[in-house]
Design an enzyme around this catalytic site. Structure first.
Site, PDB file in Angstrom:
ATOM      1  N   ASP A 171      -7.333   5.025  -3.646  1.00 49.30           N
ATOM      2  CA  ASP A 171      -6.797   3.722  -4.019  1.00 49.30           C
ATOM      3  C   ASP A 171      -7.816   2.588  -3.831  1.00 49.30           C
ATOM      4  O   ASP A 171      -7.509   1.575  -3.222  1.00 49.30           O
ATOM      5  CB  ASP A 171      -5.535   3.459  -3.170  1.00 49.30           C
ATOM      6  CG  ASP A 171      -4.810   2.182  -3.538  1.00 49.30           C
ATOM      7  OD1 ASP A 171      -4.722   1.879  -4.745  1.00 49.30           O
ATOM      8  OD2 ASP A 171      -4.338   1.480  -2.619  1.00 49.30           O
ATOM      9  N   GLU A 419      -6.015  11.041   4.794  1.00 51.20           N
ATOM     10  CA  GLU A 419      -4.919  11.533   3.951  1.00 51.20           C
ATOM     11  C   GLU A 419      -5.367  12.699   3.071  1.00 51.20           C
ATOM     12  O   GLU A 419      -5.433  12.583   1.846  1.00 51.20           O
ATOM     13  CB  GLU A 419      -4.343  10.402   3.107  1.00 51.20           C
ATOM     14  CG  GLU A 419      -3.782   9.285   3.953  1.00 51.20           C
ATOM     15  CD  GLU A 419      -2.969   8.273   3.161  1.00 51.20           C
ATOM     16  OE1 GLU A 419      -3.009   8.307   1.927  1.00 51.20           O
ATOM     17  OE2 GLU A 419      -2.291   7.449   3.795  1.00 51.20           O
ATOM     18  N   TYR A 472       4.323   4.549   5.632  1.00 49.82           N
ATOM     19  CA  TYR A 472       4.831   3.470   4.765  1.00 49.82           C
ATOM     20  C   TYR A 472       6.346   3.538   4.603  1.00 49.82           C
ATOM     21  O   TYR A 472       6.865   3.299   3.523  1.00 49.82           O
ATOM     22  CB  TYR A 472       4.111   3.532   3.403  1.00 49.82           C
ATOM     23  CG  TYR A 472       2.656   3.103   3.507  1.00 49.82           C
ATOM     24  CD1 TYR A 472       2.287   1.761   3.397  1.00 49.82           C
ATOM     25  CD2 TYR A 472       1.648   4.028   3.759  1.00 49.82           C
ATOM     26  CE1 TYR A 472       0.960   1.365   3.520  1.00 49.82           C
ATOM     27  CE2 TYR A 472       0.317   3.643   3.893  1.00 49.82           C
ATOM     28  CZ  TYR A 472      -0.016   2.307   3.775  1.00 49.82           C
ATOM     29  OH  TYR A 472      -1.327   1.906   3.903  1.00 49.82           O
ATOM     30  N   GLU A 508      -2.484   3.091   9.514  1.00 48.60           N
ATOM     31  CA  GLU A 508      -2.075   2.255   8.370  1.00 48.60           C
ATOM     32  C   GLU A 508      -0.572   2.064   8.379  1.00 48.60           C
ATOM     33  O   GLU A 508       0.172   3.018   8.631  1.00 48.60           O
ATOM     34  CB  GLU A 508      -2.438   2.910   7.023  1.00 48.60           C
ATOM     35  CG  GLU A 508      -3.901   2.914   6.692  1.00 48.60           C
ATOM     36  CD  GLU A 508      -4.200   3.505   5.300  1.00 48.60           C
ATOM     37  OE1 GLU A 508      -3.319   3.451   4.418  1.00 48.60           O
ATOM     38  OE2 GLU A 508      -5.316   4.018   5.129  1.00 48.60           O
TER      39      GLU A 508
HETATM   40  C1  GCB Z   1      -2.832   4.749   1.925  1.00 50.58           C
HETATM   41  C2  GCB Z   1      -4.290   4.918   1.746  1.00 50.58           C
HETATM   42  C3  GCB Z   1      -4.980   3.633   1.330  1.00 50.58           C
HETATM   43  C4  GCB Z   1      -4.125   2.908   0.299  1.00 50.58           C
HETATM   44  C5  GCB Z   1      -2.792   2.571   0.926  1.00 50.58           C
HETATM   45  C6  GCB Z   1      -1.850   1.860  -0.056  1.00 50.58           C
HETATM   46  O1  GCB Z   1      -2.153   5.520   2.526  1.00 50.58           O
HETATM   47  O2  GCB Z   1      -4.934   5.468   2.858  1.00 50.58           O
HETATM   48  O3  GCB Z   1      -6.240   3.935   0.810  1.00 50.58           O
HETATM   49  O4  GCB Z   1      -4.740   1.763  -0.183  1.00 50.58           O
HETATM   50  O5  GCB Z   1      -2.160   3.744   1.349  1.00 50.58           O
HETATM   51  O6  GCB Z   1      -1.783   0.655  -0.038  1.00 50.58           O
HETATM   52  O7  GCB Z   1      -1.221   2.570  -0.847  1.00 50.58           O
END
Ligand code: GCB
Length: 595
Positions: A171, A419, A472, A508
């Site tokens: 990403d 990941e 998330y 994250e």
């Molecule tokens: C993640 C990734 C990161 C992305 C982020 C997102 O899990 O490690 O590279 O930018 O999510 O914002 O989706």
């Protein structure tokens, strides 16, 4: 690999500036030997180095180019360099590069985030003009990191003649070009090749600084000099232990750097080479529930970041980098992760000076296929995808990253990937190999592998010292439902803990947020939602003593490829791409103040 410096015996000439530039969409340059032609063909585009080339011009064909590009410039090599070793060193070029001087190949390299060099003196005209040509290819395939595939169609035909698309599974935007400085490094022949420094503290608070020097002879003098210029310890030999009774230690928030001076001599005693290495004395370690720096528990407050800024993309930007360190301090952060690739050496040196702890990560990212359930769907570590080529490159990246960064006090942990398909047997084998390699190359620093997999899927948690995961809930999963965060997060955290008695770091968690968009009650994408989201996570983290920190995703907004879930890039920044605070920045500043 030593950072290029000027010293009593060394000289660095930087080739930053405007170079000639040309796209090579038909990949004709190698066949037509552009590296030895008097000029690049066609209408030359002026292009700054270092910088990504993508966002500089006004043309989509440059921004979206897939394949090789060529850079060329002239430079003068002084007559006084004759008889010395001259290396041509590139800080980083994404992702494959070949370098010629005066038509002669000097070096080639794969991997867009680590430096490489070659001997240039045999190709140079001293006291005269010289020409350097660099071919850089940005194609991502299943032997690069991150990986990708170039395809001729992305859906049902028909497609226009010559259509191609670069697929990838990570990403961030595939910024391309010469991203870090190109330098000529002039040293004496038989000079210092490498230095390795390791520290131990004894019970009485004294330090043992072990220094090993690689060079042509064993005649070395190694001295540790404090910031007042006083030599605190000194010894002869190329493998020595310097003992200091009362060292000033390096710590996040309280950095102290000695100058480690290494001098080498010829057999007749004549001086040969001198290198100065900024050296912070500190130790790192882990228990089953803590991360220790100098024997004291350390709580990671900070971010995953990116090297990313307006116009220059991933090109080294000392202005933005310095601003970022001011912001990190303002927000009461003490650390960051080099998500998802090793950052510029200049940033690592800054972190040493500024007292910010760094988790240093290899570019093993984009090695996972997601579906709607966030369950593993397609195999990654199989021939044709992450097969032998990619696995060997992963190991090379680990080797090169440790060789480059092993002496930085700021680096407190290595991250072997982000990941990835850690649920696959072949993924486990790969991580077992690179973890073994990292431990052999550097037995002093803890290891982590940043997970997206849940504890009930991963196979690699036994390989690491610190368990790190990205989560998330409330964003990609249970979208907009902040009320699920607490229960789901606790459930997961407790499952990790049941499986492994290791410290846990949340690397994250975050929500896309449009600066200036407000909503009461909060809604997704509003500044208020980002605050509520982060706060929900923190209320859970604060309940567990074995959680050693939280790095919200992300420090600043950053560019991604175009897509239906990305409006002008990823907006999970706590700061905008221009490095101004969103409401969450003020929230974090308060939350971290007394943490
Ligand atoms: C993640 C990734 C990161 C992305 C982020 C997102 O899990 O490690 O590279 O930018 O999510 O914002 O989706």
């Amino acid at each position: 690999m030593l950072y290029p410096i000027d010293s009593e015996t060394r000289e660095v000439k930087e080739l930053s500036g405007i170079w000639e530039f040309q796209l090579d969409p038909d990949d004709a340059g190698l066949k037509e030997r552009w590296f030895e032609q008097p000029r690049l063909p066609g209408e030359i585009l002026p292009m700054p180095v270092p910088a990504s080339y993508n966002d500089i011009t006004t043309e989509a064909r440059v921004r979206d180019h897939i394949g090789p590009v060529w850079y060329r410039r002239a430079f003068f090599a002084p007559a006084g360099w004759r008889g010395r070793r001259v290396a041509l060193r590139v800080g980083a070029a994404a992702h494959r590069a070949i370098v010629w001087i005066n038509g002669r190949e000097i070096c080639r390299h794969k991997g867009g985030f680590l430096p490489f060099e070659g001997e240039a003196h045999t190709a140079l005209n001293f006291g005269a003009d010289n020409v350097i040509v660099v071919r850089v290819d940005n194609i991502l395939d299943w032997t690069t990191l991150p990986p990708g595939e170039v395809v001729a169609q992305t859906g049902k035909p028909p497609y226009p003649e010559g259509y191609k698309a670069q697929l990838s599974y990570h990403d961030f935007y595939n910024y391309s070009g010469i991203h870090r400085p190109v330098r000529l490094v002039v040293t004496p022949h038989g000079g210092i090749e490498d230095i390795t420094v390791r520290h131990e503290l004894d019970a009485a608070g004294g330090a043992h600084v072990r220094v090993r020097v690689t060079q042509g002879s064993e005649r070395c003098r190694i001295s540790l000099i404090d910031t007042e210029g006083v030599t605190c310890a000194s010894a002869g030999g190329n493998d020595v232990v310097l003992k200091i009774a009362n060292p000033r230690l390096w710590a996040p928030g309280a950095p102290y750097l000695y100058n480690l001076k290494v001098e080498t001599f010829a057999e007749n005693g004549a001086p040969v080479d001198v290198y100065h290495l900024p050296t912070g004395i500190r130790t790192v370690g882990v228990t089953d529930s803590q991360f220790l720096i100098n024997g004291k528990p350390f709580y990671f407050k900070g971010f995953g970041k990116h090297e990313d800024s307006d116009v220059r993309g991933k090109g080294l930007d000392e202005v933005i980098n310095q601003r970022d360190f001011y912001l990190l301090k303002w927000i009461n952060a003490n650390s960051f992760r080099t998500s998802h690739y090793p950052y510029a050496e200049e940033i690592m040196r800054m972190a040493d000076r500024e007292g910010i702890a760094v988790i240093d990560e290899v570019p093993a990212v984009g090695l996972y296929f997601f579906n709607d359930e966030d369950l593993p769907v397609k195999s990654v570590f199989v021939p044709g995808r992450a097969g032998d080529g990619l696995r060997a490159h992963h190991a090379d990246c680990v080797r090169e990253m440790i060789a480059r960064d092993k002496n930085h006090a700021c680096v407190v942990m290595w991250s072997l990937g982000n990941e990835t398909a850690t649920h696959e047997d072949a993924g486990y084998e790969q991580f077992k190999n690179v973890a073994g390699l990292a431990r052999e190359l550097d037995p002093t620093r803890p290891l982590t592998i940043v997970e997206y997999n849940f504890p009930w899927f991963t196979k690699v948690a036994g390989l690491v010292d610190v368990i790190s995961f990205n989560r998330y809930f409330g964003w990609y999963m249970d979208t907009a439902s902040l009320e699920v965060i607490e229960l789901k997060l606790k459930n997961e955290i407790e499952a990790w803990r049941r499986g492994w008695a290791k410290p846990l770091l949340i690397t994250e968690y975050g929500a896309d947020t449009i600066a200036g968009y407000h909503a009461l009650p909060s809604r997704m994408f509003s500044e208020e939602f980002q605050v509520d989201f982060l706060d929900a996570y923190h209320r859970v983290f604060d309940q567990y003593p074995f959680i050693i920190g939280g790095h919200p995703w992300c420090f600043a907004d950053f560019q991604t490829k175009q897509g239906i879930t990305r409006f002008g890039g990823n907006k999970k920044g706590v700061f905008t791409r221009q490095r101004e605070p969103k409401a969450a920045a003020h929230y974090l500043r308060k939350y971290w103040k007394n943490k």
